[in-house]
Write a protein that holds these residues in place. Structure first.
Motif, PDB file in Angstrom:
ATOM      1  N   ASP A  24       0.811  -1.217   0.000  1.00 53.99           N
ATOM      2  CA  ASP A  24       0.000   0.000   0.000  1.00 53.99           C
ATOM      3  C   ASP A  24       0.843   1.265   0.000  1.00 53.99           C
ATOM      4  O   ASP A  24       0.625   2.181  -0.806  1.00 53.99           O
ATOM      5  N   TYR A  25       1.827   1.322   0.912  1.00 50.56           N
ATOM      6  CA  TYR A  25       2.551   2.572   1.080  1.00 50.56           C
ATOM      7  C   TYR A  25       3.408   2.900  -0.142  1.00 50.56           C
ATOM      8  O   TYR A  25       3.684   4.069  -0.420  1.00 50.56           O
ATOM      9  N   VAL A  26       3.808   1.884  -0.897  1.00 49.60           N
ATOM     10  CA  VAL A  26       4.586   2.122  -2.116  1.00 49.60           C
ATOM     11  C   VAL A  26       3.671   2.505  -3.273  1.00 49.60           C
ATOM     12  O   VAL A  26       3.935   3.453  -4.018  1.00 49.60           O
ATOM     13  N   PHE A  27       2.562   1.776  -3.385  1.00 46.57           N
ATOM     14  CA  PHE A  27       1.668   1.997  -4.534  1.00 46.57           C
ATOM     15  C   PHE A  27       0.877   3.293  -4.407  1.00 46.57           C
ATOM     16  O   PHE A  27       0.342   3.790  -5.404  1.00 46.57           O
ATOM     17  N   GLU A  28       0.800   3.892  -3.194  1.00 46.53           N
ATOM     18  CA  GLU A  28       0.081   5.155  -3.024  1.00 46.53           C
ATOM     19  C   GLU A  28       0.540   6.197  -4.041  1.00 46.53           C
ATOM     20  O   GLU A  28      -0.276   6.858  -4.695  1.00 46.53           O
TER      21      GLU A  28
ATOM     22  N   LEU B 188      -7.248   1.825  -3.440  1.00 45.64           N
ATOM     23  CA  LEU B 188      -5.966   1.547  -4.089  1.00 45.64           C
ATOM     24  C   LEU B 188      -6.089   0.335  -5.007  1.00 45.64           C
ATOM     25  O   LEU B 188      -5.574   0.329  -6.130  1.00 45.64           O
ATOM     26  N   ASP B 189      -6.777  -0.704  -4.513  1.00 43.28           N
ATOM     27  CA  ASP B 189      -6.945  -1.905  -5.328  1.00 43.28           C
ATOM     28  C   ASP B 189      -7.795  -1.603  -6.566  1.00 43.28           C
ATOM     29  O   ASP B 189      -7.534  -2.144  -7.646  1.00 43.28           O
ATOM     30  N   TRP B 190      -8.792  -0.745  -6.405  1.00 45.95           N
ATOM     31  CA  TRP B 190      -9.631  -0.345  -7.543  1.00 45.95           C
ATOM     32  C   TRP B 190      -8.775   0.293  -8.632  1.00 45.95           C
ATOM     33  O   TRP B 190      -8.914  -0.022  -9.821  1.00 45.95           O
ATOM     34  N   VAL B 191      -7.876   1.169  -8.249  1.00 43.95           N
ATOM     35  CA  VAL B 191      -6.981   1.810  -9.224  1.00 43.95           C
ATOM     36  C   VAL B 191      -6.014   0.782  -9.813  1.00 43.95           C
ATOM     37  O   VAL B 191      -5.778   0.740 -11.028  1.00 43.95           O
ATOM     38  N   TYR B 192      -5.474  -0.091  -8.935  1.00 45.60           N
ATOM     39  CA  TYR B 192      -4.522  -1.101  -9.384  1.00 45.60           C
ATOM     40  C   TYR B 192      -5.126  -2.001 -10.459  1.00 45.60           C
ATOM     41  O   TYR B 192      -4.477  -2.305 -11.473  1.00 45.60           O
ATOM     42  N   GLN B 193      -6.364  -2.424 -10.233  1.00 42.71           N
ATOM     43  CA  GLN B 193      -7.026  -3.324 -11.179  1.00 42.71           C
ATOM     44  C   GLN B 193      -7.175  -2.690 -12.562  1.00 42.71           C
ATOM     45  O   GLN B 193      -7.263  -3.394 -13.565  1.00 42.71           O
ATOM     46  N   ARG B 194      -7.192  -1.371 -12.628  1.00 40.68           N
ATOM     47  CA  ARG B 194      -7.432  -0.666 -13.897  1.00 40.68           C
ATOM     48  C   ARG B 194      -6.172  -0.018 -14.451  1.00 40.68           C
ATOM     49  O   ARG B 194      -6.236   0.763 -15.402  1.00 40.68           O
ATOM     50  N   SER B 195      -5.053  -0.346 -13.854  1.00 37.30           N
ATOM     51  CA  SER B 195      -3.787   0.241 -14.280  1.00 37.30           C
ATOM     52  C   SER B 195      -2.947  -0.759 -15.057  1.00 37.30           C
ATOM     53  O   SER B 195      -3.242  -1.948 -15.085  1.00 37.30           O
ATOM     54  N   GLU B 196      -1.881  -0.273 -15.652  1.00 36.68           N
ATOM     55  CA  GLU B 196      -0.984  -1.143 -16.403  1.00 36.68           C
ATOM     56  C   GLU B 196      -0.196  -2.082 -15.503  1.00 36.68           C
ATOM     57  O   GLU B 196       0.418  -3.037 -15.969  1.00 36.68           O
ATOM     58  N   TYR B 197      -0.228  -1.822 -14.190  1.00 30.91           N
ATOM     59  CA  TYR B 197       0.527  -2.654 -13.266  1.00 30.91           C
ATOM     60  C   TYR B 197      -0.190  -3.973 -12.950  1.00 30.91           C
ATOM     61  O   TYR B 197       0.421  -4.905 -12.429  1.00 30.91           O
ATOM     62  N   HIS B 198      -1.461  -4.015 -13.236  1.00 29.76           N
ATOM     63  CA  HIS B 198      -2.226  -5.232 -12.969  1.00 29.76           C
ATOM     64  C   HIS B 198      -1.928  -6.279 -14.036  1.00 29.76           C
ATOM     65  O   HIS B 198      -1.955  -5.983 -15.229  1.00 29.76           O
ATOM     66  N   GLU B 199      -1.657  -7.500 -13.626  1.00 34.08           N
ATOM     67  CA  GLU B 199      -1.266  -8.565 -14.552  1.00 34.08           C
ATOM     68  C   GLU B 199      -2.379  -8.872 -15.554  1.00 34.08           C
ATOM     69  O   GLU B 199      -3.561  -8.983 -15.191  1.00 34.08           O
TER      70      GLU B 199
ATOM     71  N   VAL C  71      -1.240   7.679 -11.557  1.00 33.94           N
ATOM     72  CA  VAL C  71      -2.181   7.117 -12.528  1.00 33.94           C
ATOM     73  C   VAL C  71      -3.422   7.995 -12.637  1.00 33.94           C
ATOM     74  O   VAL C  71      -3.898   8.307 -13.739  1.00 33.94           O
ATOM     75  N   LEU C  72      -3.952   8.439 -11.503  1.00 27.99           N
ATOM     76  CA  LEU C  72      -5.170   9.252 -11.520  1.00 27.99           C
ATOM     77  C   LEU C  72      -4.911  10.646 -12.075  1.00 27.99           C
ATOM     78  O   LEU C  72      -5.781  11.242 -12.725  1.00 27.99           O
ATOM     79  N   ARG C  73      -3.685  11.175 -11.850  1.00 29.65           N
ATOM     80  CA  ARG C  73      -3.355  12.481 -12.433  1.00 29.65           C
ATOM     81  C   ARG C  73      -3.299  12.398 -13.960  1.00 29.65           C
ATOM     82  O   ARG C  73      -3.744  13.306 -14.663  1.00 29.65           O
ATOM     83  N   GLN C  74      -2.746  11.295 -14.458  1.00 28.14           N
ATOM     84  CA  GLN C  74      -2.607  11.143 -15.903  1.00 28.14           C
ATOM     85  C   GLN C  74      -3.913  10.732 -16.586  1.00 28.14           C
ATOM     86  O   GLN C  74      -4.063  10.874 -17.797  1.00 28.14           O
ATOM     87  N   GLN C  75      -4.857  10.206 -15.803  1.00 23.78           N
ATOM     88  CA  GLN C  75      -6.129   9.751 -16.372  1.00 23.78           C
ATOM     89  C   GLN C  75      -7.297  10.386 -15.611  1.00 23.78           C
ATOM     90  O   GLN C  75      -7.907   9.763 -14.742  1.00 23.78           O
ATOM     91  N   PRO C  76      -7.608  11.639 -15.905  1.00 28.79           N
ATOM     92  CA  PRO C  76      -8.689  12.338 -15.196  1.00 28.79           C
ATOM     93  C   PRO C  76     -10.033  11.580 -15.285  1.00 28.79           C
ATOM     94  O   PRO C  76     -10.818  11.610 -14.331  1.00 28.79           O
ATOM     95  N   ALA C  77     -10.272  10.921 -16.413  1.00 26.41           N
ATOM     96  CA  ALA C  77     -11.536  10.191 -16.562  1.00 26.41           C
ATOM     97  C   ALA C  77     -11.620   9.049 -15.556  1.00 26.41           C
ATOM     98  O   ALA C  77     -12.700   8.745 -15.033  1.00 26.41           O
TER      99      ALA C  77
END
Length: 567
Positions: free
Chosen positions: A501-505, A540-551, A511-517
């Motif tokens: 959590d503390y790293v992915f914050e 955080l998990d919600w963002v992770y699931q929708r980011s390029e970092y999610h497998e 991610v949210l700054r680059q993707q306002p939508a």
């Protein structure tokens, strides 16, 4: 007793007993060995393949050298899937003998190929006891329902966890029977009938076979059993507490024998004798039912073969397939039912009201019979399925059931549809060794280009022949008996990489700054989901699931619906 009186040396263990005994496995096998030795041109006894207990399944082929699937209709009779329900084991021994020794029955051998599996669940038959069928009126001893791995083999026809089921797949594919009969004993309500019947659900068959079953084959079987003094009724599966509430035709999914048979344009029957009737009438009614099937198939051979040929021809052109079925309760037939009045009295165990059937008060009255199902989901099959070579058990299962697979010798690039498992429900308790998945919801994505590796497999729809429908139902995740439903792809459901959590914050904020939508979507979701709004970890998990970092492989179904060239 049997109408044909055999010589004393040819009486079966059941016939030499006191009326409440069934053959042991050794006695059953020895009897067929004796029959094959005495009549080598009419009887072939062969090992068909292994079981989980190490003893082989046998096939008995009646009819001599001409008994080949290409030359006449094939009737496959299988006994002892539940060895505590042994009527078919004893009845088939007598029937095989009578077909050979009685001149009146010789035309059946001359015009049909008859294949008998003396005992399918050899494992359970060897596990002999006198108590596990607590609701059954004899015989004195019998086998056990589960096999050596404690599997109910009548739930194993698609997943094929057992060696028994794998052997059966080879046997069934070799013979491709027009009619398949698997003998059983019922549980449930009390009524006047000794014999009840589960046929393949007619809506699940090709139209030509379903119509033939309903209009010609079933009426003849019911009439034949009535003539033999065994009035018969559909299997009694009440809507409410008792049959008077109406009964429903058994929803035979592909895990069951009749449902599996339907995938290959084969009509299946499960005759179910009534558990509370004495053992001798249960054996005799099973004998007479099997004989009636053979007599009817012989009489109706042209109609049966025509219906089967039409179904096979239609299957080669079929591209839309049902996945799952639901009862249509707006339609029903009315049948005359011979039952007993149901009453209630205080239980001696609990003191509360308990059900019982009053055999001093028989009745015959009309009841509703619900016998129409409609597809729950229908899908259009792809040109081919691409199965990665890593899924060896899936590939072996497909091949065992007659699916034709091409193994790629070089990489192949083309478009494909990709499924992501969006949602599903899982049973809280294991069922036949699996935590079944259901109510599967998919996200489908069209990928412009995907490269299949050398060694991967293509299952081309147009190359499947009889296995076309099996292929679709096995590989489409929404099918209730798909490989996914049975847990064959469970490893994709577990996420392999995670975040601290503390790293992915900081990454999530970027991610949210680059993707306002995406930020707007998160804020909107929080307004409708209080649990999400109150949990920093969940956001955080919600963002992770929708980011390029999610497998990419998490919940991605590995079997692809191939849309590229297959030539």
């Amino acid at each position: 007793m049997n109408l044909f009186s055999p010589a004393p040396e040819w009486r079966t263990p059941y016939e030499t007993g006191a009326g409440n005994t069934t053959a042991t496995y050794a006695e059953c096998l020895a009897y067929y060995q004796k029959l094959a030795a005495a009549y080598p041109t009419e009887v072939q006894l062969r090992e068909a393949g292994p079981t989980d207990c190490g003893q082989p399944i046998h096939e008995v082929v009646l009819g001599g050298a001409a008994a080949t699937p290409a030359r006449r209709p094939v009737v496959l009779i299988q006994n002892g899937i539940h060895p505590g329900e042994p009527e078919g084991i004893d009845a088939s021994m007598m029937l095989a003998r009578d077909l050979i020794q009685n001149k009146k029955l010789r035309p059946l051998l001359q015009q049909l190929t008859i294949v008998i599996v003396p005992v399918y669940n050899v494992d359970g038959m060897l596990n002999r006891n006198a108590t596990t069928r607590a609701n059954q009126n004899g015989p004195a001893e019998y086998g056990f329902r589960g096999n050596a791995r404690h599997l109910d083999l009548n739930r194993d026809y698609v997943k094929q966890d057992s060696r028994n089921a794998r052997t059966f797949a080879g046997l069934f594919g070799k013979w491709r029977p027009e009619v398949f009969v698997e003998t059983h004993t019922s549980n449930g309500a009390d009524y006047q009938y000794t014999m009840t019947l589960i046929p393949t659900q007619h809506n699940k068959l090709a139209p030509s076979l379903g119509t033939y079953l309903q209009k010609e084959l079933l009426p003849a079987l019911y009439a034949g059993m009535e003539h033999k003094k065994w009035p018969m009724t559909p299997y009694v599966d009440p809507i409410g507490e008792t049959p008077e509430s109406g009964i429903v035709n058994f929803p035979d999914l592909a895990r069951y024998s009749t449902g599996y048979a339907a995938l290959f344009n084969c009509i299946g029957f499960m005759p179910e004798t009534h558990m509370l009737k004495p053992y001798p009438p249960r054996v005799q009614s099973t004998y007479d039912f099997l004989l009636t099937v053979l007599e009817t198939v012989r009489q109706q051979t042209p109609a049966l073969l025509a219906a089967r040929a039409a179904a096979d021809a239609a299957l080669t052109q079929q591209t839309t397939f049902p996945l799952g079925w639901v009862l249509d309760d707006t339609q029903h037939e009315t049948i005359l039912f011979r039952g007993y009045e149901a009453r209630h009295k205080p239980s001696e165990v609990s003191g509360l009201p308990r059900l019982y059937y009053d055999r001093t008060a028989p009745f015959t009255r009309p009841i509703k019979y619900f016998n129409t199902y409609r597809p729950a989901v229908e899908i259009t099959a792809p040109a081919a399925y691409l199965i990665p070579q890593a899924w060896a058990e899936v590939i072996e299962n497909l091949q065992r059931n007659g699916v034709q697979l091409r193994r790629l010798t070089t990489p192949l690039t083309g478009p494909a549809e990709v499924y992501t498992i969006d949602d599903f429900k899982t049973s809280p308790q294991p069922f036949e060794g699996h935590y079944l998945h259901s109510q599967v919801k998919l996200i489908t994505q069209n990928s412009k280009l995907i490269t299949a590796q050398a060694g991967d497999y293509l299952a081309v729809l147009t190359e499947q022949g009889p296995a076309r429908r099996y292929l679709v139902e096995a590989l489409e995740p929404q099918s209730p008996d798909s490989f996914f439903a049975w847990g064959g792809f469970d490893s994709i459901l577990q996420q392999k990489e995670h975040f601290s959590d503390y790293v992915f914050e900081d990454l999530a904020a970027e991610v949210l700054r680059q993707q306002p939508a995406l930020r707007q979507q998160l804020e909107a979701q929080k307004k409708t989901d209080p649990a999400l709004a109150q949990s920093a970890e969940a956001q955080l998990d919600w963002v992770y699931q929708r980011s390029e970092y999610h497998e990419a492989g998490h919940r991605r179904y590995p079997v692809l619906r191939w849309g590229g060239a297959v030539e």
